[in-house]
Design an enzyme around this catalytic site. Structure first.
Site, PDB file in Angstrom:
ATOM      1  N   CYS A  36     -25.159   3.924 -12.584  1.00  0.00           N
ATOM      2  CA  CYS A  36     -26.280   4.405 -11.769  1.00  0.00           C
ATOM      3  C   CYS A  36     -26.362   5.946 -11.813  1.00  0.00           C
ATOM      4  O   CYS A  36     -26.709   6.486 -12.846  1.00  0.00           O
ATOM      5  CB  CYS A  36     -26.162   3.830 -10.362  1.00  0.00           C
ATOM      6  N   HIS A  77     -24.887  -1.512 -10.165  1.00  0.00           N
ATOM      7  CA  HIS A  77     -23.571  -1.178  -9.597  1.00  0.00           C
ATOM      8  C   HIS A  77     -22.548  -2.288  -9.902  1.00  0.00           C
ATOM      9  O   HIS A  77     -22.374  -3.193  -9.089  1.00  0.00           O
ATOM     10  CB  HIS A  77     -23.682  -1.010  -8.080  1.00  0.00           C
ATOM     11  N   GLU A  97     -19.481  -2.295  -9.647  1.00  0.00           N
ATOM     12  CA  GLU A  97     -18.356  -2.296  -8.688  1.00  0.00           C
ATOM     13  C   GLU A  97     -18.694  -3.116  -7.447  1.00  0.00           C
ATOM     14  O   GLU A  97     -17.818  -3.427  -6.656  1.00  0.00           O
ATOM     15  CB  GLU A  97     -17.968  -0.850  -8.321  1.00  0.00           C
ATOM     16  N   GLY A 146     -24.184   7.029  -6.769  1.00  0.00           N
ATOM     17  CA  GLY A 146     -24.266   7.905  -5.599  1.00  0.00           C
ATOM     18  C   GLY A 146     -25.539   8.702  -5.728  1.00  0.00           C
ATOM     19  O   GLY A 146     -26.611   8.145  -5.938  1.00  0.00           O
ATOM     20  N   SER A 198     -26.988  11.668  -8.076  1.00  0.00           N
ATOM     21  CA  SER A 198     -26.631  12.424  -9.280  1.00  0.00           C
ATOM     22  C   SER A 198     -26.777  13.934  -9.102  1.00  0.00           C
ATOM     23  O   SER A 198     -26.016  14.703  -9.689  1.00  0.00           O
ATOM     24  CB  SER A 198     -27.463  11.950 -10.471  1.00  0.00           C
ATOM     25  N   ARG A 256     -35.073   8.517 -13.197  1.00  0.00           N
ATOM     26  CA  ARG A 256     -34.439   8.308 -11.890  1.00  0.00           C
ATOM     27  C   ARG A 256     -35.400   7.606 -10.933  1.00  0.00           C
ATOM     28  O   ARG A 256     -36.606   7.798 -10.999  1.00  0.00           O
ATOM     29  CB  ARG A 256     -34.050   9.648 -11.267  1.00  0.00           C
ATOM     30  N   ILE A 270     -29.413  -0.251  -6.727  1.00  0.00           N
ATOM     31  CA  ILE A 270     -29.661   0.541  -5.517  1.00  0.00           C
ATOM     32  C   ILE A 270     -30.354   1.851  -5.913  1.00  0.00           C
ATOM     33  O   ILE A 270     -29.758   2.694  -6.577  1.00  0.00           O
ATOM     34  CB  ILE A 270     -28.344   0.851  -4.780  1.00  0.00           C
ATOM     35  N   ARG A 271     -31.586   1.987  -5.522  1.00  0.00           N
ATOM     36  CA  ARG A 271     -32.371   3.180  -5.923  1.00  0.00           C
ATOM     37  C   ARG A 271     -32.061   3.507  -7.398  1.00  0.00           C
ATOM     38  O   ARG A 271     -31.748   4.628  -7.772  1.00  0.00           O
ATOM     39  CB  ARG A 271     -32.032   4.364  -5.026  1.00  0.00           C
TER      40      ARG A 271
HETATM   41  N1  GLN Z   1     -31.182   7.505  -7.130  1.00  0.00           N
HETATM   42  C1  GLN Z   1     -29.879   8.040  -7.386  1.00  0.00           C
HETATM   43  C2  GLN Z   1     -29.949   9.273  -8.268  1.00  0.00           C
HETATM   44  O1  GLN Z   1     -30.961   9.550  -8.808  1.00  0.00           O
HETATM   45  C3  GLN Z   1     -28.994   7.023  -8.052  1.00  0.00           C
HETATM   46  C4  GLN Z   1     -28.740   5.871  -7.118  1.00  0.00           C
HETATM   47  C5  GLN Z   1     -27.411   5.234  -7.267  1.00  0.00           C
HETATM   48  O2  GLN Z   1     -26.489   5.752  -7.898  1.00  0.00           O
HETATM   49  N2  GLN Z   1     -27.271   4.114  -6.628  1.00  0.00           N
HETATM   50  O3  GLN Z   1     -28.997   9.952  -8.437  1.00  0.00           O
END
Ligand code: GLN
Length: 200
Positions: free
Chosen positions: A84, A181, A183, A52, A54, A116, A145-146
């Site tokens: 993540c 991820h 999940e 999500g 952080s 990050r 994802i990111r």
């Molecule tokens: N970029 C988000 C962060 O720094 C992490 C991305 C993710 O959990 N998919 O918190």
């Protein structure tokens, strides 16, 4: 067996579904409970911190007074899987690819260094095949994802899978961290591995 999932923001529902699949696969009669406030930590055998954002997860956890208790429980052996953003929460050293130093609330229990947003923005999210042979599983297609990167592991922490030489899965005793991820994967391998950690 009762597993808690931190359920403020991010992919906690997907973790719930994947964990259920892993329970079925391993024929475990498990229970899953959302964790939001300190009393939710009572009687759980393991905890998952989802992906999500952080900064959001950390701020909410701090405000609800659960951050210190989580750290204490994890340091005294409660099995935890951080994925993540969850992995970021667990790291002792965190910086941001763009802005460098961050001062976000963290659990900070694992001997890993994390950057990050290592791979760039949302549109730079990607899928890749990683080799899970170090945890006794096969190759798996996983989603980033990111995503952050685990750039250093030390002490008892060890790297269990890499992508282009960068750690994407790490473990330290009762702590498991993934930068992808699990999940959202077709395979329940990572959740199954976590359940083995919980069973001890
Ligand atoms: N970029 C988000 C962060 O720094 C992490 C991305 C993710 O959990 N998919 O918190």
């Amino acid at each position: 067996m009762k597993i808690g999932i931190i359920a403020y923001q991010g992919s906690f529902e997907e973790h719930y579904l994947q964990l259920k699949r892993a329970f079925d696969k391993l024929s475990i009669n498990g229970e899953i409970t959302p964790v939001k406030i300190p009393k939710d930590l009572k009687d759980i055998d393991g905890v998952i911190i989802p992906g999500g954002e952080s900064t959001t997860i950390g701020l909410v956890a701090k405000r609800l007074g659960i951050l210190d208790e989580l750290k204490e429980k994890i340091t005294s052996g409660l099995p935890v899987m951080g994925t993540c953003a969850g992995a970021i929460m667990l790291a002792k050293e965190v910086s941001d690819a763009k802005v460098g130093k961050t001062s976000q609330p963290l659990i900070g229990a694992m001997n890993i260094s994390i950057i990050r947003n290592y791979y760039g923005r949302q549109r730079e999210s990607f899928e890749a095949i990683i080799d899970l042979s170090k945890i006794g599983k096969g190759k798996a297609n996983v989603v980033f994802i990111r995503a952050p990167a685990i750039t250093k592991v030390w002490g008892k922490a060890q790297s269990l899978a890499e992508l282009n030489g960068v750690t994407v899965l790490a473990e330290e005793n009762n702590i498991l961290a993934t930068t992808f991820h699990p999940e959202l994967s077709d395979t329940t391998s990572i959740h199954e591995y976590f359940l083995h950690l919980v069973k001890g």
